[in-house]
Design a protein around this motif. Structure first.
Motif, short mmCIF file in Angstrom:
data_model
loop_
_atom_site.label_atom_id
_atom_site.label_comp_id
_atom_site.label_asym_id
_atom_site.label_seq_id
_atom_site.Cartn_x
_atom_site.Cartn_y
_atom_site.Cartn_z
N MET A 72 -48.80 -23.61 -4.63
CA MET A 72 -49.59 -22.22 -4.59
C MET A 72 -49.17 -21.19 -3.87
SD MET A 72 -51.98 -22.80 -6.65
CE MET A 72 -51.80 -24.49 -7.43
N LEU A 73 -47.86 -21.44 -3.26
CA LEU A 73 -47.05 -20.27 -2.72
C LEU A 73 -46.47 -19.59 -3.76
CD1 LEU A 73 -44.74 -21.91 0.15
CD2 LEU A 73 -46.55 -20.34 0.34
N ALA A 74 -46.53 -20.04 -5.24
CA ALA A 74 -46.40 -19.29 -6.25
C ALA A 74 -47.36 -18.10 -6.38
CB ALA A 74 -46.34 -20.08 -7.42
N LEU A 75 -48.49 -18.10 -5.98
CA LEU A 75 -49.52 -17.20 -5.73
C LEU A 75 -49.03 -16.14 -4.90
CD1 LEU A 75 -53.01 -18.97 -5.71
CD2 LEU A 75 -52.32 -17.43 -7.61
N GLN A 76 -48.75 -16.55 -3.81
CA GLN A 76 -48.05 -15.60 -2.52
C GLN A 76 -46.99 -15.01 -2.96
OE1 GLN A 76 -47.80 -17.47 1.23
NE2 GLN A 76 -46.18 -15.92 1.81
N THR A 77 -46.01 -15.85 -3.61
CA THR A 77 -44.91 -15.00 -4.20
C THR A 77 -45.11 -14.09 -5.21
OG1 THR A 77 -43.45 -17.17 -3.82
CG2 THR A 77 -42.58 -15.70 -5.21
N THR A 78 -46.02 -14.43 -6.12
CA THR A 78 -46.30 -13.27 -7.17
C THR A 78 -46.96 -12.22 -6.75
OG1 THR A 78 -46.61 -15.29 -9.04
CG2 THR A 78 -47.43 -13.10 -9.43
N ILE A 79 -47.92 -12.36 -5.74
CA ILE A 79 -48.54 -11.19 -5.28
C ILE A 79 -47.69 -10.27 -4.52
CG2 ILE A 79 -50.27 -10.52 -3.62
CD1 ILE A 79 -51.81 -12.84 -4.60
N ALA A 80 -46.77 -10.87 -3.74
CA ALA A 80 -45.98 -10.39 -2.72
C ALA A 80 -44.91 -9.47 -3.86
CB ALA A 80 -45.04 -11.22 -1.97
N ARG A 226 -55.33 1.63 -13.95
CA ARG A 226 -54.61 0.54 -13.34
C ARG A 226 -53.49 -0.02 -13.98
NH1 ARG A 226 -59.14 -4.26 -12.45
NH2 ARG A 226 -58.77 -4.13 -14.49
N LYS A 227 -52.45 -0.24 -13.32
CA LYS A 227 -51.15 -0.70 -13.94
C LYS A 227 -51.33 -2.18 -14.26
CE LYS A 227 -47.83 2.72 -12.60
NZ LYS A 227 -46.60 2.92 -11.92
N PRO A 228 -51.08 -2.47 -15.46
CA PRO A 228 -51.12 -4.04 -15.76
C PRO A 228 -49.77 -4.50 -15.14
CG PRO A 228 -50.50 -2.76 -17.65
CD PRO A 228 -50.84 -1.61 -16.85
N ALA A 229 -49.89 -5.81 -14.68
CA ALA A 229 -48.69 -6.47 -14.09
C ALA A 229 -47.83 -7.18 -15.14
CB ALA A 229 -49.26 -7.43 -13.05
N THR A 230 -47.20 -6.40 -15.73
CA THR A 230 -46.32 -6.84 -16.71
C THR A 230 -45.52 -8.17 -16.38
OG1 THR A 230 -46.09 -4.75 -17.50
CG2 THR A 230 -44.71 -6.21 -18.59
N GLY A 231 -45.78 -9.03 -17.23
CA GLY A 231 -44.86 -10.47 -16.94
C GLY A 231 -45.67 -11.24 -15.62
N ALA A 232 -46.70 -11.00 -15.37
CA ALA A 232 -47.32 -11.73 -13.99
C ALA A 232 -47.57 -13.05 -14.41
CB ALA A 232 -48.48 -11.05 -13.41
N ALA A 233 -48.15 -13.21 -15.54
CA ALA A 233 -48.43 -14.93 -15.89
C ALA A 233 -47.21 -15.53 -15.90
CB ALA A 233 -49.46 -14.78 -17.16
N PRO A 234 -45.97 -14.91 -17.03
CA PRO A 234 -45.01 -16.13 -16.95
C PRO A 234 -44.21 -16.37 -15.41
CG PRO A 234 -45.06 -14.43 -18.49
CD PRO A 234 -46.10 -14.10 -17.65
N TYR A 235 -44.29 -15.16 -14.86
CA TYR A 235 -43.87 -15.19 -13.43
C TYR A 235 -44.46 -16.16 -12.53
CZ TYR A 235 -41.91 -13.59 -8.86
OH TYR A 235 -41.19 -13.69 -7.79
N LEU A 236 -45.70 -16.25 -12.71
CA LEU A 236 -46.80 -17.04 -11.75
C LEU A 236 -46.34 -18.75 -12.15
CD1 LEU A 236 -49.03 -18.02 -9.89
CD2 LEU A 236 -50.65 -17.37 -11.65
N LEU A 237 -46.17 -18.79 -13.54
CA LEU A 237 -46.10 -20.16 -14.14
C LEU A 237 -44.66 -20.77 -13.71
CD1 LEU A 237 -46.89 -22.48 -15.71
CD2 LEU A 237 -45.74 -21.26 -17.84
N PHE A 402 -35.18 -17.17 -12.84
CA PHE A 402 -35.61 -18.81 -12.74
C PHE A 402 -34.88 -19.60 -13.06
CE2 PHE A 402 -39.43 -15.96 -11.92
CZ PHE A 402 -40.07 -16.50 -11.03
N ALA A 403 -33.68 -19.59 -13.77
CA ALA A 403 -33.06 -20.47 -14.42
C ALA A 403 -32.67 -21.59 -13.30
CB ALA A 403 -31.56 -19.97 -14.87
N ALA A 404 -32.00 -21.23 -12.13
CA ALA A 404 -31.70 -22.29 -11.23
C ALA A 404 -33.00 -22.81 -10.44
CB ALA A 404 -30.67 -21.95 -10.49
N PRO A 405 -33.88 -21.94 -10.01
CA PRO A 405 -34.99 -22.62 -9.45
C PRO A 405 -35.84 -23.49 -10.14
CG PRO A 405 -35.09 -20.28 -9.03
CD PRO A 405 -33.86 -20.22 -9.92
N LEU A 406 -35.88 -23.54 -11.42
CA LEU A 406 -36.36 -24.40 -12.52
C LEU A 406 -35.74 -25.69 -12.48
CD1 LEU A 406 -37.77 -22.04 -15.60
CD2 LEU A 406 -39.28 -23.26 -13.63
#
Length: 466
Positions: A72-80, A226-237, A402-406
Motif C-alpha cells: 500500500m506504499l503504492a498509494l503513497q508512491t502514486t500520490i507523492a 481539476r487536472k485528471p491524473a493521467t495514467g494514475a490507475a496503471p501507475y498504482l497497479l 516499471f520493467a525492472a521493478p515488476l
C-alpha cells in the motif's frame, strides 16, 4: 517564510536543481532511529511479558500487517509522484483536490477490507497455528486503518514536507508502546491487546495528519479545472505489484516460519528476523527523500545520477555498519531486545559480552543461543541486498519505469518456492537462504536496468564556441 514558499525553496537552487538530499535523508533516518527505538522497546516489553507462543503469534500478525500494508506504499508512491509533478510545474492549486479524492477513495477501501476481515476471520486464522479468529479480525481491521496513513505520507512526501513525514509516524510507535504495555499489565498478556495498541497508534498518526494538512495553504482551485491524473490507475497497479513483491520478501519470513514450523517452534526465528530487519532497513527513509527529487514522466532528470550515487553511497555505509554489528556482535542487539542469549561462555559468544550477564531477564539455553546467532547472521546477510534494492526501486518508479521493478514479482515467487521445497530438509534456515538468493537477484535486475538507462541517455549538447 510561508509553507508554500518554503516548499518551493526546498526544490533547490541553480535553475531548480534539487538539493538537500543528505540533510533531508539524515532527518528522516534520525526520525526512523527514534521509531526504531520505540519499535525495539515494544519488542523488548512484548518479548518478555508475553509467553513465547503468544509473542510468535504477535510477530506473525505484525508481519501480516507489514506484508499487506507495504504494497500500500503504492498509494503513497502514486500520490507523492503526482504531487511532485504538480509542485515541479508550479500548479499547486491541484494539490489539495487531488489529495482529497484519494483520501475519500481509500477510506471506502479500508471499510471494505475491515468488513471482509471480520466475515472471513475464521478461515484467515486457520492459516496459522495458535492464532484465533478474534486476533485475525483485529489484525485485518488494523491493516485497513493503516492504509489511510499512506495517503497522508504521500502528501508529505510529494510536497517535500519532510519534517511532518519524519516525525508524525513516531506517534504510532510511541502510542503502540504505551498502549501495549498498559494492556499487558492490566488486561491480558496475549497478542490481541498488543494488536489493539497498534491500531491506537495508527489513529494517533491520522489525527496528526489531519492537523498537518490544515497547516499547509495552497492557492484555491477557483475557476480552474481539476487536472485528471493521467495514467494514475496503471501507475498504482504497477507500483502495487512491485512494492507488494518487495514487501513479501522483506516481511513474510515470520509468517512462513509460523506456517511451516508452528508458532512455538518459530519464537526464536521471529526474534532473530525482527533484529535483522530493524537494523538492515534503517536507511530505508533515504529513498523517500530521493523519490520526489527525481520524479518525472519518463526522462532521466539531469541531476539524477548525482543524487542516486550519493543516496547509494550513504545507504551502503549505514547498512555496512549495522550489518557488521549484527554479524560480529550478535549478542549485543539480542541482549538489548530480549535479554542474554545464554551462559555466553558456554554458547561460544564473545567473552566481552559476558559483562552483561548480570541482567535478570530470562536467557536461552546454550544450544538455542547458538541457533539464534546462526539465524541472526543468516537473516542479516539475506536482507542486505534487498535494502539496497529499495533505493533503486524508488528511483525507477519515480520516473514511471516499471520493467525492472515488476521483475521483483517472479523473484518473490522464487523465494516462496524455495522455502516450500527446502523447509522440511533445512528447517527455519531454509528461509534466509531462499531470501538471499531472491533479494540478490532483485538487486542485480534493478541495478542492470538503472545502469542501462544511464548508458543510453543522450549526451548533453556541446557548448557553442564563444
Amino acid at each position: 517564510m510561508s509553507n508554500h514558499s518554503a516548499i518551493r525553496h526546498s526544490h533547490g537552487r541553480h535553475g531548480g536543481e534539487p538539493d538537500h538530499l543528505v540533510a533531508q535523508g539524515t532527518l528522516l533516518i534520525t526520525a526512523n532511529l527514534v521509531g526504531a527505538f520505540f519499535n525495539a522497546a515494544y519488542h523488548v516489553v512484548m518479548g518478555r511479558l508475553l509467553p513465547p507462543a503468544e509473542y510468535a503469534a504477535l510477530v506473525a500478525m505484525l508481519g501480516l500487517v507489514l506484508v499487506a500494508s507495504t504494497p500500500m506504499l503504492a498509494l503513497q508512491t502514486t500520490i507523492a509522484h503526482y504531487l511532485s509533478l504538480f509542485q515541479r510545474d508550479g500548479d499547486t492549486r491541484q494539490i489539495l483536490p487531488f489529495f482529497r479524492r484519494w483520501l475519500h477513495g481509500v477510506m471506502g477501501l479500508a471499510a471494505v477490507i475491515a468488513g471482509l476481515g471480520f466475515v472471513f476471520r475464521t478461515p484467515i486464522a486457520a492459516f496459522w497455528e495458535g492464532v484465533g479468529p478474534t486476533l485475525a479480525a483485529a489484525t485485518i481491521a488494523t491493516l485497513a486503518l493503516s492504509l489511510l496513513m499512506n495517503v497522508y505520507y504521500g502528501f508529505f512526501q510529494g510536497i517535500q514536507a519532510f519534517g511532518w513525514l519524519a516525525w508524525s509516524p513516531q506517534a504510532w510507535g510511541f502510542t503502540r508502546l504505551v498502549g501495549a504495555t498498559f494492556f499487558a499489565y492490566t488486561l491480558a498478556r496475549t497478542a490481541l491487546p498488543a494488536i489493539v495498541a497498534q491500531a491506537m497508534g495508527v489513529c494517533a498518526v491520522l489525527l496528526l495528519g489531519m492537523l498537518a494538512v490544515s497547516t499547509h495553504h495552497f492557492p484555491p482551485l477557483g475557476p480552474h479545472h481539476r487536472k485528471p491524473a493521467t495514467g494514475a490507475a496503471p501507475y498504482l497497479l504497477q507500483a502495487f505489484l512491485a512494492l507488494g513483491a518487495f514487501a513479501l520478501m522483506m516481511n513474510i519470513d515470520a509468517n512462513l516460519s509460523a506456517h511451516y514450523f508452528g508458532t512455538d517452534a518459530s519464537a526464536l526465528f521471529a526474534k532473530a528476523a525482527t533484529i535483522a530487519r530493524t537494523a538492515i532497513f534503517l536507511p530505508m527513509p533515504l529513498a523517500l527523500a530521493l523519490f520526489p527529487k527525481v520524479a518525472s514522466t519518463g526522462a532521466l532528470p539531469p541531476h539524477a545520477g548525482r543524487l542516486l550515487g550519493r543516496a547509494l553511497l550513504y545507504a551502503a555505509l549505514l547498512i555496512a555498519l549495522v550489518a557488521c554489528i549484527c554479524w560480529l556482535l550478535p549478542g549485543l542487539p539480542w541482549i538489548i531486545l530480549y535479554g542474554p542469549l545464554a551462559d555466553l561462555a558456554d554458547a561460544g559468544a564473545p567473552d566481552a559480552l559476558s559483562l552483561l550477564r548480570h541482567m535478570t531477564f530470562s536467557s536461552l539455553s546454550p544450544a538455542d543461543a547458538v541457533t539464534a546467532i546462526a539465524l541472526l547472521h543468516a537473516m542479516t546477510l539475506a536482507l542486505v541486498p534487498l535494502a539496497l534494492a529499495y533505493l533503486l526501486l524508488n528511483f525507477e518508479t519515480a520516473q514511471r519505469h516499471f520493467a525492472a521493478p515488476l521483475m521483483l514479482v517472479p523473484c518473490a515467487g522464487l523465494y516462496l518456492w524455495l522455502v516450500h521445497r527446502h523447509a522440511a530438509a533445512l528447517g527455519p534456515m531454509a528461509i534466509p537462504r531462499a531470501l538471499f538468493l531472491a533479494s540478490s537477484l532483485s538487486l542485480l535486475l534493478l541495478l542492470a536496468s538503472t545502469l542501462r538507462r544511464f548508458l543510453r541517455r543522450p549526451a548533453p549538447p556541446a557548448a557553442s564556441p564563444p
